[in-house]
Design a protein around this motif. Sequence first.
Motif, PDB file in Angstrom:
ATOM      1  N   GLN A   1       0.804  -1.213   0.000  1.00 23.12           N
ATOM      2  CA  GLN A   1       0.000   0.000   0.000  1.00 23.12           C
ATOM      3  C   GLN A   1       0.843   1.272   0.000  1.00 23.12           C
ATOM      4  O   GLN A   1       0.287   2.372   0.018  1.00 23.12           O
ATOM      5  CB  GLN A   1      -0.937  -0.009   1.216  1.00 23.12           C
ATOM      6  N   LYS A   2       2.149   1.114  -0.014  1.00 27.09           N
ATOM      7  CA  LYS A   2       3.090   2.242  -0.043  1.00 27.09           C
ATOM      8  C   LYS A   2       2.806   3.238   1.089  1.00 27.09           C
ATOM      9  O   LYS A   2       2.809   4.456   0.901  1.00 27.09           O
ATOM     10  CB  LYS A   2       3.031   2.953  -1.399  1.00 27.09           C
ATOM     11  N   LEU A   3       2.576   2.681   2.263  1.00 22.81           N
ATOM     12  CA  LEU A   3       2.240   3.526   3.405  1.00 22.81           C
ATOM     13  C   LEU A   3       3.421   4.384   3.850  1.00 22.81           C
ATOM     14  O   LEU A   3       3.232   5.459   4.425  1.00 22.81           O
ATOM     15  CB  LEU A   3       1.755   2.661   4.573  1.00 22.81           C
ATOM     16  N   GLY A   4       4.631   3.909   3.599  1.00 26.17           N
ATOM     17  CA  GLY A   4       5.804   4.667   4.009  1.00 26.17           C
ATOM     18  C   GLY A   4       5.960   5.987   3.294  1.00 26.17           C
ATOM     19  O   GLY A   4       6.730   6.858   3.745  1.00 26.17           O
ATOM     20  N   ALA A   5       5.238   6.172   2.179  1.00 27.33           N
ATOM     21  CA  ALA A   5       5.339   7.412   1.410  1.00 27.33           C
ATOM     22  C   ALA A   5       4.234   8.413   1.744  1.00 27.33           C
ATOM     23  O   ALA A   5       4.212   9.516   1.193  1.00 27.33           O
ATOM     24  CB  ALA A   5       5.312   7.104  -0.091  1.00 27.33           C
ATOM     25  N   ARG A   6       3.345   8.041   2.655  1.00 32.34           N
ATOM     26  CA  ARG A   6       2.234   8.938   2.993  1.00 32.34           C
ATOM     27  C   ARG A   6       2.672   9.997   4.002  1.00 32.34           C
ATOM     28  O   ARG A   6       3.154   9.677   5.095  1.00 32.34           O
ATOM     29  CB  ARG A   6       1.069   8.123   3.546  1.00 32.34           C
ATOM     30  N   LYS A   7       2.480  11.246   3.639  1.00 29.90           N
ATOM     31  CA  LYS A   7       2.895  12.349   4.507  1.00 29.90           C
ATOM     32  C   LYS A   7       2.105  12.383   5.808  1.00 29.90           C
ATOM     33  O   LYS A   7       2.610  12.870   6.826  1.00 29.90           O
ATOM     34  CB  LYS A   7       2.748  13.679   3.768  1.00 29.90           C
ATOM     35  N   ASP A   8       0.864  11.883   5.774  1.00 27.45           N
ATOM     36  CA  ASP A   8       0.064  11.915   6.993  1.00 27.45           C
ATOM     37  C   ASP A   8       0.477  10.819   7.975  1.00 27.45           C
ATOM     38  O   ASP A   8      -0.082  10.726   9.071  1.00 27.45           O
ATOM     39  CB  ASP A   8      -1.430  11.805   6.669  1.00 27.45           C
ATOM     40  N   LEU A   9       1.468  10.006   7.594  1.00 26.74           N
ATOM     41  CA  LEU A   9       1.985   8.985   8.491  1.00 26.74           C
ATOM     42  C   LEU A   9       3.426   9.282   8.914  1.00 26.74           C
ATOM     43  O   LEU A   9       4.129   8.395   9.410  1.00 26.74           O
ATOM     44  CB  LEU A   9       1.913   7.599   7.826  1.00 26.74           C
ATOM     45  N   MET A  10       3.861  10.528   8.731  1.00 23.25           N
ATOM     46  CA  MET A  10       5.203  10.905   9.155  1.00 23.25           C
ATOM     47  C   MET A  10       5.346  10.790  10.670  1.00 23.25           C
ATOM     48  O   MET A  10       4.420  11.132  11.414  1.00 23.25           O
ATOM     49  CB  MET A  10       5.524  12.348   8.736  1.00 23.25           C
ATOM     50  N   PRO A  11       6.501  10.322  11.143  1.00 21.95           N
ATOM     51  CA  PRO A  11       6.726  10.268  12.597  1.00 21.95           C
ATOM     52  C   PRO A  11       6.820  11.662  13.198  1.00 21.95           C
ATOM     53  O   PRO A  11       7.117  12.637  12.504  1.00 21.95           O
ATOM     54  CB  PRO A  11       8.075   9.530  12.713  1.00 21.95           C
ATOM     55  N   ARG A  12       6.592  11.748  14.480  1.00 19.78           N
ATOM     56  CA  ARG A  12       6.755  13.000  15.199  1.00 19.78           C
ATOM     57  C   ARG A  12       8.225  13.243  15.528  1.00 19.78           C
ATOM     58  O   ARG A  12       9.029  12.309  15.590  1.00 19.78           O
ATOM     59  CB  ARG A  12       5.955  12.974  16.505  1.00 19.78           C
TER      60      ARG A  12
ATOM     61  N   TRP B   1      11.577  11.353   5.891  1.00 17.12           N
ATOM     62  CA  TRP B   1      11.216  10.384   6.919  1.00 17.12           C
ATOM     63  C   TRP B   1      11.213   8.966   6.368  1.00 17.12           C
ATOM     64  O   TRP B   1      11.236   8.748   5.146  1.00 17.12           O
ATOM     65  CB  TRP B   1       9.835  10.704   7.490  1.00 17.12           C
ATOM     66  N   THR B   2      11.193   8.008   7.273  1.00 18.32           N
ATOM     67  CA  THR B   2      11.039   6.602   6.918  1.00 18.32           C
ATOM     68  C   THR B   2      10.334   5.884   8.048  1.00 18.32           C
ATOM     69  O   THR B   2      10.472   6.247   9.216  1.00 18.32           O
ATOM     70  CB  THR B   2      12.404   5.932   6.643  1.00 18.32           C
ATOM     71  N   VAL B   3       9.532   4.877   7.683  1.00 23.04           N
ATOM     72  CA  VAL B   3       8.875   3.990   8.639  1.00 23.04           C
ATOM     73  C   VAL B   3       9.203   2.565   8.193  1.00 23.04           C
ATOM     74  O   VAL B   3       8.860   2.173   7.085  1.00 23.04           O
ATOM     75  CB  VAL B   3       7.347   4.202   8.675  1.00 23.04           C
ATOM     76  N   ASN B   4       9.871   1.817   9.053  1.00 19.14           N
ATOM     77  CA  ASN B   4      10.412   0.522   8.654  1.00 19.14           C
ATOM     78  C   ASN B   4       9.997  -0.581   9.633  1.00 19.14           C
ATOM     79  O   ASN B   4      10.638  -0.761  10.667  1.00 19.14           O
ATOM     80  CB  ASN B   4      11.947   0.607   8.582  1.00 19.14           C
TER      81      ASN B   4
ATOM     82  N   ALA C   1      12.130   9.004   2.443  1.00 12.61           N
ATOM     83  CA  ALA C   1      13.547   8.754   2.256  1.00 12.61           C
ATOM     84  C   ALA C   1      13.908   8.167   0.865  1.00 12.61           C
ATOM     85  O   ALA C   1      14.869   8.625   0.243  1.00 12.61           O
ATOM     86  CB  ALA C   1      14.068   7.839   3.358  1.00 12.61           C
ATOM     87  N   PRO C   2      13.160   7.181   0.351  1.00 18.78           N
ATOM     88  CA  PRO C   2      13.543   6.638  -0.963  1.00 18.78           C
ATOM     89  C   PRO C   2      13.506   7.702  -2.070  1.00 18.78           C
ATOM     90  O   PRO C   2      14.354   7.682  -2.975  1.00 18.78           O
ATOM     91  CB  PRO C   2      12.508   5.550  -1.211  1.00 18.78           C
TER      92      PRO C   2
END
Length: 241
Positions: free
Chosen positions: A177-188, A208-211, A238-239
Amino acid sequence: MPPPPGGYRAPLRYGYPETPAETTTRLRPVRPRQRWRTVAAAACVVLGLGLIGGAATGAWLTGDSSAETTRNPYTTARDAWHSVPVDTLFPRTLQGRGAGPGGTHRTWTRLAVAADSTCTAGLDPLLLTTLRSVGCERLVRATYTDATRSAVTTVSLVFTEADAPGMQALRTRFTEQKLGARKDLMPRTYAPEGTPAASFGDKQRASWTVNPLTEIPVVVLAVSGFADGRPVAEPQPAPDA
Protein backbone atom coordinates in the motif's frame (compact mmCIF):
# COMPACT_ATOMS: atom_id res chain seq x y z
CA MET A 1 24.10 -4.69 38.64
CA PRO A 2 20.98 -6.56 37.46
CA PRO A 3 19.08 -8.42 40.19
CA PRO A 4 19.28 -12.23 40.47
CA PRO A 5 16.68 -14.28 38.57
CA GLY A 6 13.32 -13.74 40.19
CA GLY A 7 14.71 -10.93 42.31
CA TYR A 8 13.25 -7.50 42.87
CA ARG A 9 14.05 -4.88 40.21
CA ALA A 10 13.93 -1.29 41.39
CA PRO A 11 11.83 1.07 39.28
CA LEU A 12 13.65 2.92 36.52
CA ARG A 13 14.24 6.62 37.03
CA TYR A 14 14.62 9.18 34.31
CA GLY A 15 15.44 12.80 33.75
CA TYR A 16 19.09 13.33 34.65
CA PRO A 17 21.86 14.23 32.16
CA GLU A 18 24.68 11.90 31.22
CA THR A 19 27.09 14.71 30.42
CA PRO A 20 26.88 18.51 30.45
CA ALA A 21 26.80 18.47 26.64
CA GLU A 22 24.02 15.95 26.31
CA THR A 23 20.49 15.88 27.63
CA THR A 24 19.58 12.23 27.75
CA THR A 25 17.70 9.62 29.72
CA ARG A 26 19.21 6.23 30.45
CA LEU A 27 16.81 3.44 29.68
CA ARG A 28 18.87 1.07 31.84
CA PRO A 29 22.21 2.43 33.08
CA VAL A 30 24.05 -0.87 33.44
CA ARG A 31 26.53 -2.77 31.34
CA PRO A 32 25.13 -5.72 29.39
CA ARG A 33 25.70 -9.14 30.94
CA GLN A 34 28.77 -10.91 29.62
CA ARG A 35 26.76 -13.98 28.68
CA TRP A 36 24.75 -11.92 26.23
CA ARG A 37 25.82 -10.71 22.84
CA THR A 38 24.36 -8.46 20.22
CA VAL A 39 23.38 -10.69 17.33
CA ALA A 40 21.66 -8.26 14.98
CA ALA A 41 20.81 -4.59 14.49
CA ALA A 42 18.44 -2.69 12.24
CA ALA A 43 19.51 0.65 10.78
CA CYS A 44 17.82 3.12 8.47
CA VAL A 45 19.31 6.24 6.92
CA VAL A 46 17.17 9.28 6.08
CA LEU A 47 18.37 11.61 3.34
CA GLY A 48 16.26 14.72 2.76
CA LEU A 49 16.65 17.24 -0.05
CA GLY A 50 20.18 15.98 -0.64
CA LEU A 51 21.40 17.93 2.39
CA ILE A 52 20.33 16.22 5.58
CA GLY A 53 20.85 12.80 7.04
CA GLY A 54 19.97 10.72 10.03
CA ALA A 55 20.18 7.16 11.23
CA ALA A 56 18.33 4.77 13.48
CA THR A 57 19.65 1.69 15.15
CA GLY A 58 17.91 -0.99 17.21
CA ALA A 59 19.48 -4.09 18.72
CA TRP A 60 18.33 -7.25 20.35
CA LEU A 61 20.25 -9.72 22.48
CA THR A 62 20.18 -13.50 22.65
CA GLY A 63 21.88 -16.00 24.95
CA ASP A 64 25.25 -17.55 24.19
CA SER A 65 24.81 -20.65 26.31
CA SER A 66 23.64 -23.88 24.74
CA ALA A 67 20.70 -23.90 27.13
CA GLU A 68 19.38 -20.72 25.53
CA THR A 69 20.01 -21.40 21.84
CA THR A 70 16.30 -21.97 21.23
CA ARG A 71 15.22 -18.76 22.95
CA ASN A 72 12.66 -16.92 20.85
CA PRO A 73 14.20 -13.62 19.65
CA TYR A 74 10.72 -12.10 19.63
CA THR A 75 10.30 -12.82 23.33
CA THR A 76 13.76 -11.50 24.11
CA ALA A 77 13.53 -8.36 21.98
CA ARG A 78 10.12 -7.32 23.28
CA ASP A 79 11.70 -6.36 26.61
CA ALA A 80 14.78 -4.71 25.09
CA TRP A 81 13.42 -1.20 25.65
CA HIS A 82 14.19 -1.54 29.38
CA SER A 83 16.64 -4.48 29.51
CA VAL A 84 19.20 -3.24 26.97
CA PRO A 85 21.51 -0.30 27.84
CA VAL A 86 20.62 2.98 26.18
CA ASP A 87 24.00 3.18 24.43
CA THR A 88 23.16 -0.09 22.66
CA LEU A 89 19.72 0.99 21.49
CA PHE A 90 20.87 4.51 20.65
CA PRO A 91 24.69 4.71 20.22
CA ARG A 92 26.28 8.02 21.16
CA THR A 93 27.67 8.31 17.62
CA LEU A 94 26.63 6.69 14.34
CA GLN A 95 28.80 6.37 11.26
CA GLY A 96 27.19 6.45 7.83
CA ARG A 97 29.80 5.40 5.30
CA GLY A 98 28.77 6.70 1.90
CA ALA A 99 25.44 7.93 3.29
CA GLY A 100 25.91 11.58 2.31
CA PRO A 101 25.61 13.41 -1.00
CA GLY A 102 28.01 12.05 -3.60
CA GLY A 103 28.79 9.05 -1.42
CA THR A 104 30.47 11.09 1.29
CA HIS A 105 30.75 9.69 4.79
CA ARG A 106 28.48 11.04 7.52
CA THR A 107 28.66 11.09 11.30
CA TRP A 108 25.73 11.68 13.67
CA THR A 109 25.97 12.49 17.36
CA ARG A 110 23.24 11.79 19.86
CA LEU A 111 21.75 14.91 21.44
CA ALA A 112 19.16 13.44 23.77
CA VAL A 113 17.15 10.36 24.67
CA ALA A 114 13.54 10.76 25.70
CA ALA A 115 11.98 8.87 28.57
CA ASP A 116 10.12 5.80 27.36
CA SER A 117 6.44 6.41 26.73
CA THR A 118 3.25 4.94 25.39
CA CYS A 119 2.65 5.12 21.66
CA THR A 120 -0.40 7.27 22.30
CA ALA A 121 1.86 9.95 23.75
CA GLY A 122 4.48 9.80 21.01
CA LEU A 123 2.73 8.98 17.72
CA ASP A 124 0.15 10.85 15.66
CA PRO A 125 -3.31 9.26 15.91
CA LEU A 126 -3.36 8.10 12.27
CA LEU A 127 0.04 6.41 12.50
CA LEU A 128 -1.05 4.84 15.77
CA THR A 129 -4.14 3.47 14.03
CA THR A 130 -2.00 2.12 11.19
CA LEU A 131 0.15 0.20 13.69
CA ARG A 132 -2.85 -1.01 15.71
CA SER A 133 -2.65 -4.53 14.27
CA VAL A 134 0.69 -5.16 15.98
CA GLY A 135 -0.03 -3.34 19.23
CA CYS A 136 2.46 -1.22 21.16
CA GLU A 137 4.50 -2.40 24.12
CA ARG A 138 6.57 0.79 24.45
CA LEU A 139 8.04 3.70 22.49
CA VAL A 140 11.60 5.00 22.91
CA ARG A 141 13.10 7.95 21.03
CA ALA A 142 16.37 9.78 20.56
CA THR A 143 17.47 12.77 18.51
CA TYR A 144 20.76 13.09 16.63
CA THR A 145 22.60 15.88 14.81
CA ASP A 146 25.11 15.68 11.99
CA ALA A 147 28.73 16.82 12.23
CA THR A 148 27.85 20.34 11.08
CA ARG A 149 25.05 20.59 13.69
CA SER A 150 22.84 21.94 10.90
CA ALA A 151 20.63 18.87 10.49
CA VAL A 152 18.75 16.88 13.10
CA THR A 153 17.03 13.51 13.11
CA THR A 154 14.63 11.91 15.55
CA VAL A 155 14.79 8.12 15.72
CA SER A 156 11.93 6.15 17.29
CA LEU A 157 11.67 2.46 18.13
CA VAL A 158 8.17 1.08 18.58
CA PHE A 159 8.31 -2.21 20.48
CA THR A 160 5.20 -4.10 19.43
CA GLU A 161 3.15 -6.93 20.88
CA ALA A 162 3.11 -8.89 17.61
CA ASP A 163 4.56 -12.27 16.68
CA ALA A 164 6.58 -12.98 13.54
CA PRO A 165 3.55 -13.47 11.23
CA GLY A 166 2.05 -10.23 12.54
CA MET A 167 5.18 -8.23 11.80
CA GLN A 168 5.50 -9.82 8.37
CA ALA A 169 1.88 -8.91 7.61
CA LEU A 170 2.51 -5.30 8.66
CA ARG A 171 5.61 -5.06 6.49
CA THR A 172 3.73 -6.52 3.53
CA ARG A 173 0.94 -4.00 4.05
CA PHE A 174 3.40 -1.10 4.16
CA THR A 175 5.05 -2.34 0.95
CA GLU A 176 1.92 -3.10 -1.07
CA GLN A 177 0.00 0.00 0.00
CA LYS A 178 3.09 2.24 -0.04
CA LEU A 179 2.24 3.53 3.40
CA GLY A 180 5.80 4.67 4.01
CA ALA A 181 5.34 7.41 1.41
CA ARG A 182 2.23 8.94 2.99
CA LYS A 183 2.90 12.35 4.51
CA ASP A 184 0.06 11.91 6.99
CA LEU A 185 1.99 8.98 8.49
CA MET A 186 5.20 10.90 9.15
CA PRO A 187 6.73 10.27 12.60
CA ARG A 188 6.75 13.00 15.20
CA THR A 189 9.90 14.84 16.16
CA TYR A 190 11.56 14.93 19.58
CA ALA A 191 12.94 18.44 20.17
CA PRO A 192 14.89 18.61 23.46
CA GLU A 193 15.39 22.11 24.80
CA GLY A 194 18.88 23.56 24.86
CA THR A 195 20.07 21.49 21.88
CA PRO A 196 20.38 22.15 18.13
CA ALA A 197 17.07 20.29 17.78
CA ALA A 198 15.10 22.69 20.00
CA SER A 199 13.28 24.16 16.95
CA PHE A 200 12.62 20.79 15.29
CA GLY A 201 8.84 20.63 15.02
CA ASP A 202 6.22 19.27 12.64
CA LYS A 203 6.75 22.04 10.06
CA GLN A 204 10.48 21.38 10.01
CA ARG A 205 10.14 17.73 8.94
CA ALA A 206 11.91 17.26 5.61
CA SER A 207 12.36 13.51 5.13
CA TRP A 208 11.22 10.38 6.92
CA THR A 209 11.04 6.60 6.92
CA VAL A 210 8.87 3.99 8.64
CA ASN A 211 10.41 0.52 8.65
CA PRO A 212 8.57 -2.47 10.19
CA LEU A 213 11.15 -5.14 10.97
CA THR A 214 10.46 -8.84 10.60
CA GLU A 215 13.35 -10.32 12.64
CA ILE A 216 12.12 -8.74 15.88
CA PRO A 217 8.87 -7.02 16.97
CA VAL A 218 10.08 -3.47 16.34
CA VAL A 219 9.05 -0.68 13.98
CA VAL A 220 11.87 1.78 13.30
CA LEU A 221 10.91 5.37 12.49
CA ALA A 222 13.16 8.28 11.62
CA VAL A 223 12.46 11.87 10.59
CA SER A 224 14.98 14.55 9.61
CA GLY A 225 14.96 18.32 9.32
CA PHE A 226 17.09 21.44 9.61
CA ALA A 227 18.42 22.66 12.92
CA ASP A 228 17.75 26.33 12.20
CA GLY A 229 13.98 25.88 12.37
CA ARG A 230 13.26 26.57 8.71
CA PRO A 231 9.93 25.12 7.54
CA VAL A 232 9.82 22.60 4.70
CA ALA A 233 6.99 22.99 2.23
CA GLU A 234 7.34 19.59 0.52
CA PRO A 235 8.81 16.87 2.72
CA GLN A 236 9.96 13.74 0.92
CA PRO A 237 10.01 10.08 1.97
CA ALA A 238 13.55 8.75 2.26
CA PRO A 239 13.54 6.64 -0.96
CA ASP A 240 12.48 9.66 -3.05
CA ALA A 241 14.89 12.02 -1.32
